[in-house]
Design a protein around this motif. Structure first.
Motif, PDB file in Angstrom:
ATOM      1  N   MET A   1      52.120  21.522  -1.208  1.00  0.00           N
ATOM      2  CA  MET A   1      52.104  21.746  -2.643  1.00  0.00           C
ATOM      3  C   MET A   1      51.331  23.072  -2.728  1.00  0.00           C
ATOM      4  O   MET A   1      50.688  23.790  -1.969  1.00  0.00           O
ATOM      5  CB  MET A   1      50.774  20.577  -2.888  1.00  0.00           C
ATOM      6  CG  MET A   1      50.588  20.634  -4.399  1.00  0.00           C
ATOM      7  SD  MET A   1      48.917  19.623  -4.601  1.00  0.00           S
ATOM      8  CE  MET A   1      49.927  18.122  -4.831  1.00  0.00           C
ATOM      9  N   ALA A   2      52.047  23.637  -3.723  1.00  0.00           N
ATOM     10  CA  ALA A   2      51.466  24.948  -4.293  1.00  0.00           C
ATOM     11  C   ALA A   2      49.975  25.262  -4.706  1.00  0.00           C
ATOM     12  O   ALA A   2      49.576  24.173  -5.281  1.00  0.00           O
ATOM     13  CB  ALA A   2      52.579  25.594  -5.280  1.00  0.00           C
ATOM     14  N   LYS A   3      49.646  26.280  -4.434  1.00  0.00           N
ATOM     15  CA  LYS A   3      48.149  26.439  -5.028  1.00  0.00           C
ATOM     16  C   LYS A   3      48.186  26.751  -6.284  1.00  0.00           C
ATOM     17  O   LYS A   3      49.217  27.499  -6.850  1.00  0.00           O
ATOM     18  CB  LYS A   3      47.592  27.620  -4.180  1.00  0.00           C
ATOM     19  CG  LYS A   3      46.131  27.721  -4.706  1.00  0.00           C
ATOM     20  CD  LYS A   3      45.576  28.993  -3.791  1.00  0.00           C
ATOM     21  CE  LYS A   3      44.073  29.063  -4.208  1.00  0.00           C
ATOM     22  NZ  LYS A   3      43.614  30.268  -4.614  1.00  0.00           N
ATOM     23  N   ARG A   4      47.408  25.959  -7.008  1.00  0.00           N
ATOM     24  CA  ARG A   4      47.299  26.538  -8.767  1.00  0.00           C
ATOM     25  C   ARG A   4      46.902  27.704  -8.932  1.00  0.00           C
ATOM     26  O   ARG A   4      46.003  28.242  -8.151  1.00  0.00           O
ATOM     27  CB  ARG A   4      46.400  25.303  -9.252  1.00  0.00           C
ATOM     28  CG  ARG A   4      46.827  24.054  -9.272  1.00  0.00           C
ATOM     29  CD  ARG A   4      45.795  23.161 -10.035  1.00  0.00           C
ATOM     30  NE  ARG A   4      45.798  21.793  -9.709  1.00  0.00           N
ATOM     31  CZ  ARG A   4      46.984  20.997 -10.186  1.00  0.00           C
ATOM     32  NH1 ARG A   4      47.797  21.414 -11.079  1.00  0.00           N
ATOM     33  NH2 ARG A   4      46.914  19.622  -9.863  1.00  0.00           N
ATOM     34  N   PRO A   5      47.383  28.456  -9.759  1.00  0.00           N
ATOM     35  CA  PRO A   5      46.916  29.809 -10.300  1.00  0.00           C
ATOM     36  C   PRO A   5      45.377  29.644 -10.825  1.00  0.00           C
ATOM     37  O   PRO A   5      45.210  28.737 -11.423  1.00  0.00           O
ATOM     38  CB  PRO A   5      48.059  30.278 -11.122  1.00  0.00           C
ATOM     39  CG  PRO A   5      48.834  29.359 -11.702  1.00  0.00           C
ATOM     40  CD  PRO A   5      48.695  28.054 -10.383  1.00  0.00           C
ATOM     41  N   GLU A   6      44.794  30.716 -10.869  1.00  0.00           N
ATOM     42  CA  GLU A   6      43.537  30.987 -11.479  1.00  0.00           C
ATOM     43  C   GLU A   6      43.839  30.872 -13.095  1.00  0.00           C
ATOM     44  O   GLU A   6      44.628  31.415 -13.547  1.00  0.00           O
ATOM     45  CB  GLU A   6      42.957  32.112 -11.147  1.00  0.00           C
ATOM     46  CG  GLU A   6      42.277  32.035  -9.753  1.00  0.00           C
ATOM     47  CD  GLU A   6      41.269  30.942  -9.374  1.00  0.00           C
ATOM     48  OE1 GLU A   6      40.296  30.963 -10.158  1.00  0.00           O
ATOM     49  OE2 GLU A   6      41.644  30.358  -8.318  1.00  0.00           O
ATOM     50  N   MET A   7      42.987  30.164 -13.606  1.00  0.00           N
ATOM     51  CA  MET A   7      42.819  30.230 -15.116  1.00  0.00           C
ATOM     52  C   MET A   7      41.497  30.048 -15.937  1.00  0.00           C
ATOM     53  O   MET A   7      40.579  29.336 -15.403  1.00  0.00           O
ATOM     54  CB  MET A   7      43.755  28.896 -15.379  1.00  0.00           C
ATOM     55  CG  MET A   7      44.003  28.642 -17.091  1.00  0.00           C
ATOM     56  SD  MET A   7      44.879  27.051 -17.375  1.00  0.00           S
ATOM     57  CE  MET A   7      43.698  25.746 -16.864  1.00  0.00           C
TER      58      MET A   7
END
Length: 125
Positions: free
Chosen positions: A1-7
């Motif tokens: 699973m890809a790491k979520r970008p910072e937001m």
């Protein structure tokens, strides 16, 4: 699973228009990639719920950020795209439409012409 970008999450910003199911913010970053910002055609639709939602979103943007540049963060891309290139414009050059850190600003002159009610202290919806 890809790491979520910072937001950035804009605390205190309304999540949507009450009673209508229209969202102004997203809960989490998209792990498949950031939805690009692009100007979407907005058909003439005076006195429709869609026009009221656009005005309410601009009202929320104006009363939360004012004339200052703001980060895209968790603001809903679909809702932004309906205002993008007109009432909401890039505040940096170069502008990355696929970044949650992209800076935007309200073009007050265009906004007041398109949605004058959005700049009132209180907006009836």
């Amino acid at each position: 699973m890809a790491k979520r970008p910072e937001m950035t999450k804009h605390r205190g910003f309304p999540s949507g228009m009450p009673g209508h199911g229209h969202h102004f913010t997203i809960r989490r970053a998209n792990e498949k990639g950031v939805t690009p910002l692009k100007a979407l055609q907005r058909l003439a639709r005076p006195n429709t719920i869609e026009a009221k939602v656009d005005a309410a979103f601009l009202h929320a943007l104006w009363h939360h950020f004012g004339a200052e540049p703001f980060e895209r963060g968790n603001l809903d891309a679909g809702r932004l795209n309906l205002l993008f290139g007109r009432e909401v414009v890039p505040a940096e050059d170069p502008f990355d439409p696929t970044s949650y850190e992209a800076l935007l600003r309200i073009d007050e002159r265009v906004g007041r012409k398109s949605f004058p009610e959005a700049f009132e202290d209180v907006m009836e919806v």
